[in-house]
Scaffold this motif. Structure first.
Motif, PDB file in Angstrom:
ATOM      1  N   LEU A   2      -4.086 -61.415  45.198  1.00  0.00           N
ATOM      2  CA  LEU A   2      -5.503 -61.229  45.488  1.00  0.00           C
ATOM      3  C   LEU A   2      -5.752 -61.134  46.989  1.00  0.00           C
ATOM      4  CD1 LEU A   2      -8.402 -61.015  44.458  1.00  0.00           C
ATOM      5  CD2 LEU A   2      -8.505 -63.513  44.443  1.00  0.00           C
ATOM      6  N   LYS A   3      -5.117 -62.001  47.760  1.00  0.00           N
ATOM      7  CA  LYS A   3      -5.306 -61.958  49.207  1.00  0.00           C
ATOM      8  C   LYS A   3      -4.825 -60.630  49.788  1.00  0.00           C
ATOM      9  CE  LYS A   3      -4.530 -64.380  53.557  1.00  0.00           C
ATOM     10  NZ  LYS A   3      -4.339 -63.092  54.271  1.00  0.00           N
ATOM     11  N   SER A   4      -3.739 -60.096  49.268  1.00  0.00           N
ATOM     12  CA  SER A   4      -3.235 -58.813  49.758  1.00  0.00           C
ATOM     13  C   SER A   4      -4.244 -57.696  49.494  1.00  0.00           C
ATOM     14  CB  SER A   4      -1.903 -58.477  49.085  1.00  0.00           C
ATOM     15  OG  SER A   4      -0.912 -59.417  49.440  1.00  0.00           O
ATOM     16  N   VAL A   5      -4.880 -57.714  48.320  1.00  0.00           N
ATOM     17  CA  VAL A   5      -5.897 -56.708  48.005  1.00  0.00           C
ATOM     18  C   VAL A   5      -7.091 -56.853  48.948  1.00  0.00           C
ATOM     19  CG1 VAL A   5      -7.469 -55.824  46.248  1.00  0.00           C
ATOM     20  CG2 VAL A   5      -5.172 -56.573  45.605  1.00  0.00           C
ATOM     21  N   ILE A   6      -7.503 -58.082  49.194  1.00  0.00           N
ATOM     22  CA  ILE A   6      -8.603 -58.320  50.127  1.00  0.00           C
ATOM     23  C   ILE A   6      -8.266 -57.749  51.498  1.00  0.00           C
ATOM     24  CG2 ILE A   6      -9.882 -60.099  51.389  1.00  0.00           C
ATOM     25  CD1 ILE A   6      -9.627 -61.854  48.853  1.00  0.00           C
ATOM     26  N   ASP A   7      -7.075 -58.013  51.983  1.00  0.00           N
ATOM     27  CA  ASP A   7      -6.667 -57.519  53.304  1.00  0.00           C
ATOM     28  C   ASP A   7      -6.691 -55.986  53.353  1.00  0.00           C
ATOM     29  OD1 ASP A   7      -6.304 -60.097  54.167  1.00  0.00           O
ATOM     30  OD2 ASP A   7      -4.130 -60.099  53.875  1.00  0.00           O
ATOM     31  N   ILE A   8      -6.213 -55.355  52.301  1.00  0.00           N
ATOM     32  CA  ILE A   8      -6.197 -53.886  52.252  1.00  0.00           C
ATOM     33  C   ILE A   8      -7.616 -53.333  52.298  1.00  0.00           C
ATOM     34  CG2 ILE A   8      -5.756 -51.938  50.707  1.00  0.00           C
ATOM     35  CD1 ILE A   8      -3.220 -53.471  49.795  1.00  0.00           C
ATOM     36  N   VAL A   9      -8.482 -53.857  51.470  1.00  0.00           N
ATOM     37  CA  VAL A   9      -9.846 -53.339  51.379  1.00  0.00           C
ATOM     38  C   VAL A   9     -10.599 -53.550  52.688  1.00  0.00           C
ATOM     39  CG1 VAL A   9     -12.062 -53.613  50.210  1.00  0.00           C
ATOM     40  CG2 VAL A   9      -9.952 -53.590  48.874  1.00  0.00           C
ATOM     41  N   GLU A  10     -10.491 -54.742  53.252  1.00  0.00           N
ATOM     42  CA  GLU A  10     -11.214 -55.030  54.489  1.00  0.00           C
ATOM     43  C   GLU A  10     -10.696 -54.172  55.647  1.00  0.00           C
ATOM     44  OE1 GLU A  10     -12.541 -59.670  53.625  1.00  0.00           O
ATOM     45  OE2 GLU A  10     -10.932 -59.256  55.059  1.00  0.00           O
ATOM     46  N   THR A  11      -9.400 -53.936  55.689  1.00  0.00           N
ATOM     47  CA  THR A  11      -8.824 -53.126  56.770  1.00  0.00           C
ATOM     48  C   THR A  11      -9.270 -51.675  56.662  1.00  0.00           C
ATOM     49  OG1 THR A  11      -6.891 -54.558  56.941  1.00  0.00           O
ATOM     50  CG2 THR A  11      -6.681 -52.330  57.818  1.00  0.00           C
ATOM     51  N   LEU A  12      -9.194 -51.099  55.467  1.00  0.00           N
ATOM     52  CA  LEU A  12      -9.551 -49.692  55.300  1.00  0.00           C
ATOM     53  C   LEU A  12     -11.052 -49.457  55.451  1.00  0.00           C
ATOM     54  CD1 LEU A  12      -7.180 -48.623  52.384  1.00  0.00           C
ATOM     55  CD2 LEU A  12      -6.951 -48.155  54.831  1.00  0.00           C
ATOM     56  N   ALA A  13     -11.841 -50.487  55.180  1.00  0.00           N
ATOM     57  CA  ALA A  13     -13.298 -50.335  55.309  1.00  0.00           C
ATOM     58  C   ALA A  13     -13.723 -50.048  56.740  1.00  0.00           C
ATOM     59  CB  ALA A  13     -13.998 -51.587  54.811  1.00  0.00           C
ATOM     60  N   THR A  14     -12.918 -50.451  57.702  1.00  0.00           N
ATOM     61  CA  THR A  14     -13.289 -50.231  59.099  1.00  0.00           C
ATOM     62  C   THR A  14     -13.293 -48.753  59.466  1.00  0.00           C
ATOM     63  OG1 THR A  14     -10.997 -50.495  59.859  1.00  0.00           O
ATOM     64  CG2 THR A  14     -12.369 -52.474  59.763  1.00  0.00           C
ATOM     65  N   ALA A 122     -14.643 -67.538  41.339  1.00  0.00           N
ATOM     66  CA  ALA A 122     -15.049 -66.441  42.222  1.00  0.00           C
ATOM     67  C   ALA A 122     -15.480 -66.992  43.568  1.00  0.00           C
ATOM     68  CB  ALA A 122     -16.192 -65.648  41.589  1.00  0.00           C
ATOM     69  N   LYS A 123     -15.250 -66.186  44.614  1.00  0.00           N
ATOM     70  CA  LYS A 123     -15.577 -66.627  45.972  1.00  0.00           C
ATOM     71  C   LYS A 123     -16.216 -65.497  46.774  1.00  0.00           C
ATOM     72  CE  LYS A 123     -11.677 -69.875  46.142  1.00  0.00           C
ATOM     73  NZ  LYS A 123     -10.437 -70.262  46.853  1.00  0.00           N
ATOM     74  N   ARG A 124     -16.948 -65.888  47.800  1.00  0.00           N
ATOM     75  CA  ARG A 124     -17.435 -64.950  48.812  1.00  0.00           C
ATOM     76  C   ARG A 124     -16.923 -65.428  50.159  1.00  0.00           C
ATOM     77  NH1 ARG A 124     -23.211 -64.989  48.524  1.00  0.00           N
ATOM     78  NH2 ARG A 124     -23.210 -66.657  50.067  1.00  0.00           N
ATOM     79  N   ASN A 125     -16.168 -64.588  50.831  1.00  0.00           N
ATOM     80  CA  ASN A 125     -15.537 -64.961  52.102  1.00  0.00           C
ATOM     81  C   ASN A 125     -14.776 -66.286  51.983  1.00  0.00           C
ATOM     82  OD1 ASN A 125     -16.614 -62.636  53.135  1.00  0.00           O
ATOM     83  ND2 ASN A 125     -18.011 -63.624  54.568  1.00  0.00           N
ATOM     84  N   GLY A 126     -14.115 -66.440  50.842  1.00  0.00           N
ATOM     85  CA  GLY A 126     -13.260 -67.609  50.636  1.00  0.00           C
ATOM     86  C   GLY A 126     -13.963 -68.858  50.173  1.00  0.00           C
ATOM     87  N   ILE A 127     -15.278 -68.811  50.010  1.00  0.00           N
ATOM     88  CA  ILE A 127     -16.046 -69.991  49.600  1.00  0.00           C
ATOM     89  C   ILE A 127     -16.505 -69.818  48.154  1.00  0.00           C
ATOM     90  CG2 ILE A 127     -18.087 -71.388  50.066  1.00  0.00           C
ATOM     91  CD1 ILE A 127     -17.890 -70.439  52.986  1.00  0.00           C
TER      92      ILE A 127
END
Length: 253
Positions: A2-14, A122-127
């Motif tokens: 899950l963390k890897s998917v988050i990293d991919i999505v956040e990086t490409l969104a830029t 479920a979390k938002r920004n890790g919370i």
């Protein structure tokens, strides 16, 4: 993973950029959308395939094969982006044998990420997030939307209109904040108290439904049956509001 998917999505969104000015015709809109969406979708596909080489790929949630499938909407809320508005998000869902396993939604504008894995909350920004505590519709802020190309689904535009009238009579306010998936996730986090929609729109709803369920919101079709990707309606609510919302929608029908 899950963390890897988050990293991919956040990086490409830029890399996502709105056009210098809104398109002036449907043809220009389609061309502008493709110029933004196609490379983003291709980059997402390459990165996600690296994580799960055996998983298949589906841009839309329809007739999915057995096994693992990535269901991706690179730009949920693309209309807003093309108009220079900030309400859009990237959505990625991993589906296994028809059931969402994990979901990631990222809003470049808000710099927020909703994420969930089945059975792990479920979390938002890790919370961790949880739905609203409201118990009456007169205090509820509701949201709604329509599936893409709504006129291609007979009767859905009419259902959207009658249901809007019904909910407006009972809720404190009704809004449409743009991306379908993000509004459902906001129900999961208690920012919104309920969301409903008529029509089939599984590509936008599958991952968001997982986030809502994992947070503790109630997710069904408008008749109260369990929501599935083939359902013709969708409802996500705070637990105490679910029966009230279904009653309002059933009165509209």
């Amino acid at each position: 993973m899950l963390k890897s998917v988050i990293d991919i999505v956040e990086t490409l969104a830029t890399d996502v950029r709105a056009p210098a000015r809104p398109p002036a015709s449907l043809e220009e809109l389609a061309a502008t959308f493709s110029a933004v969406d196609d490379p983003l979708a291709a980059n997402l596909r390459a990165a996600l395939t690296g994580l799960r080489p055996a998983a298949k790929w589906a841009g839309e949630f329809a007739d999915l094969p057995a096994g693992e499938v990535w269901v991706v909407d690179a730009l949920d809320g693309a209309v807003q982006l093309l108009q220079g508005l900030p309400q859009y998000c990237l959505t990625v869902t991993l589906v296994r044998d028809g059931e969402p396993e994990l979901a990631v939604l990222h809003s470049p504008w808000l710099k927020e990420t909703y994420a969930a894995k089945r059975g792990e909350g479920a979390k938002r920004n890790g919370i961790p997030i949880e739905p609203s505590r409201k118990k009456s519709l007169d205090a509820a802020v509701a949201a709604t939307s329509q599936p893409p190309f709504v006129t291609r689904q007979p009767g859905v535009a009419e259902a959207a209109g009658t249901s809007l009238t019904a909910v407006l009579k009972k809720a404190l306010a009704v809004r449409n904040f743009g991306p379908t998936s993000w509004q459902v996730a906001d129900v999961a986090a208690g920012r919104l108290d309920l969301f409903w929609q008529y029509g089939r729109d599984a590509a936008n709803l599958a991952g968001a439904a997982l986030i809502a369920r994992e947070a503790g919101a109630v997710v069904t079709a408008a008749d109260g049956a369990p929501w599935t990707p083939s359902a013709g309606s969708f409802v996500a609510t705070a637990p105490a509001l679910h029966a009230l919302v279904l009653d309002a929608l059933n009165q509209a029908e």
